[in-house]
Design an enzyme around this catalytic site. Structure first.
Site, short mmCIF file in Angstrom:
data_model
loop_
_atom_site.label_atom_id
_atom_site.label_comp_id
_atom_site.label_asym_id
_atom_site.label_seq_id
_atom_site.Cartn_x
_atom_site.Cartn_y
_atom_site.Cartn_z
CD GLU A 1 21.56 -42.00 -52.52
OE1 GLU A 1 21.86 -43.19 -52.35
OE2 GLU A 1 22.14 -41.06 -51.94
CG ASP B 1 21.28 -46.06 -51.01
OD1 ASP B 1 22.02 -45.87 -52.01
OD2 ASP B 1 21.47 -45.51 -49.91
CB ILE C 1 26.49 -47.34 -53.70
CG1 ILE C 1 26.76 -48.04 -55.03
CG2 ILE C 1 27.70 -47.47 -52.77
CD1 ILE C 1 28.06 -47.63 -55.72
CG ASP C 2 23.23 -46.99 -47.25
OD1 ASP C 2 23.14 -45.75 -47.39
OD2 ASP C 2 23.17 -47.54 -46.14
CB THR D 1 28.17 -43.01 -51.94
OG1 THR D 1 26.95 -43.61 -52.36
CG2 THR D 1 28.92 -42.49 -53.16
CG ASP E 1 20.12 -43.48 -46.74
OD1 ASP E 1 20.86 -43.86 -47.64
OD2 ASP E 1 19.93 -42.26 -46.47
C1 IPD Z 1 24.37 -42.33 -46.49
C2 IPD Z 1 24.89 -43.39 -45.57
C3 IPD Z 1 25.48 -42.74 -44.33
C4 IPD Z 1 24.46 -41.85 -43.63
C5 IPD Z 1 23.86 -40.86 -44.57
C6 IPD Z 1 23.29 -41.56 -45.79
P1 IPD Z 1 24.53 -42.87 -49.12
O1 IPD Z 1 23.81 -42.92 -47.65
O2 IPD Z 1 23.87 -44.28 -45.20
O3 IPD Z 1 25.88 -43.71 -43.40
O4 IPD Z 1 25.11 -41.16 -42.59
O5 IPD Z 1 22.84 -40.15 -43.89
O6 IPD Z 1 22.71 -40.63 -46.66
O7 IPD Z 1 24.57 -41.43 -49.53
O8 IPD Z 1 25.88 -43.45 -48.97
O9 IPD Z 1 23.60 -43.68 -49.96
#
Ligand code: IPD
Length: 281
Positions: A70, A90, A92-93, A95, A220
């Site tokens: 990412e 990813d 930190i999913d 963030t 993700d």
């Molecule tokens: C996000 C999370 C969030 C989702 C977003 C993602 P990130 O990833 O998974 O729940 O709604 O579409 O982009 O930015 O925290 O790695």
């Protein structure tokens, strides 16, 4: 070959655990927050540090493998899935959760060969839950097998979704139309953990029947998609066609009946694909 992927998966589990320790430790520290595609698309130095930690450690062991990360993509690297063994990361999913200490944050590592996900590892760092799946070999949480819910009646279901970070008024309008439609079926409830990877693990665990979102990225959902299918679930595009992990649209459900019911309620739109060539300046 099979052994090669097993040792790669063992490495992914070990490095995800180490990454999780860094994330937990960082939660007790100040977090410097920056933004990416929009004012609500957040990133911190910990996202970048954890991604580097994972990539460095994988490179040492598997020097010929490729990466889609990412934060590397945010820094300008191409997001192209080839046939080569590719780690889709990813760091930190969730963030936004991490920034606010909302307690659902995951490290997500998918591994694809010939454009097919071979294994997926999602470490829910604060719950200390290690979700794993290897193609054809089932899905597990801390070593215990996972199984999706058997529910086929959407009105007896909990559905997970997220609002993402797109605040374009047309997209927001469609997100709300879909949400209103799903809520009014009626379903038992709508939930969202704030991380796509954990939402998918909740589907795999049988706690929620389905998760859908438009706007997610390949990092993700790469790992979570295999965890769902290996737990007996299905993946679908929001229009009912075959899922394409680069298309930024997904339904992950316990079965086809629930997934197809959700398809009928979604006001779909198509964000730029993850592998779209960069716009010319
Ligand atoms: C996000 C999370 C969030 C989702 C977003 C993602 P990130 O990833 O998974 O729940 O709604 O579409 O982009 O930015 O925290 O790695």
């Amino acid at each position: 070959m099979a052994d090669t992927w097993q040792s790669a998966m063992d490495h992914a589990v070990a490095v995800a655990r180490r990454a999780g320790e860094v994330v937990r430790w960082a939660l007790s520290d100040d977090r410097k927050v920056m933004t990416k595609s929009s004012a609500v698309d957040l990133v911190t130095q910990t996202d970048q540090k954890v991604e580097q930690l994972i990539i460095q450690s994988v490179k040492e062991k598997f020097p010929t493998h490729s990466f889609i990360g990412e934060e590397s993509v945010a820094a300008g690297e191409a997001c192209v899935l080839t046939e080569r063994p590719t780690w889709i990361i990813d760091p930190i999913d969730g963030t936004t959760n991490f920034v606010h200490s909302f307690p659902f944050v995951a490290v997500s590592i998918g591994f694809s060969v010939n454009k097919q996900v071979e294994f997926g590892v999602v470490y829910s760092c604060l719950e200390d839950k290690m979700f794993t799946a290897r193609r054809g070999k089932g899905a597990f949480c801390n070593g215990e097998p996972l199984q999706v819910s058997e529910q086929t009646d959407i009105q007896q279901s909990i559905i997970a979704t997220e609002f993402g970070s797109n605040r374009d008024p047309e997209a927001v309008e469609k997100i709300f139309i879909s949400l209103r439609n799903v809520l009014s079926l009626p379903v038992h409830g709508v939930r969202g953990a704030g991380t796509a990877a954990i939402n998918m693990c909740l589907v795999a665990s049988g706690c929620v029947e389905a998760y859908y979102e438009i706007g997610i990225h390949v990092w993700d959902v790469a790992a979570g998609s295999l965890i769902v299918s290996e737990a007996g679930g299905v993946l679908m595009d929001v229009d009912g066609s075959e899922v394409d992990l680069m298309s930024r649209r997904v339904i992950a459900a316990n079965n086809k009946t629930i997934a197809q019911r959700i398809v009928k309620e979604i006001a779909s739109f198509s964000p730029p694909r993850d592998d779209a060539p960069p716009l010319k300046q």
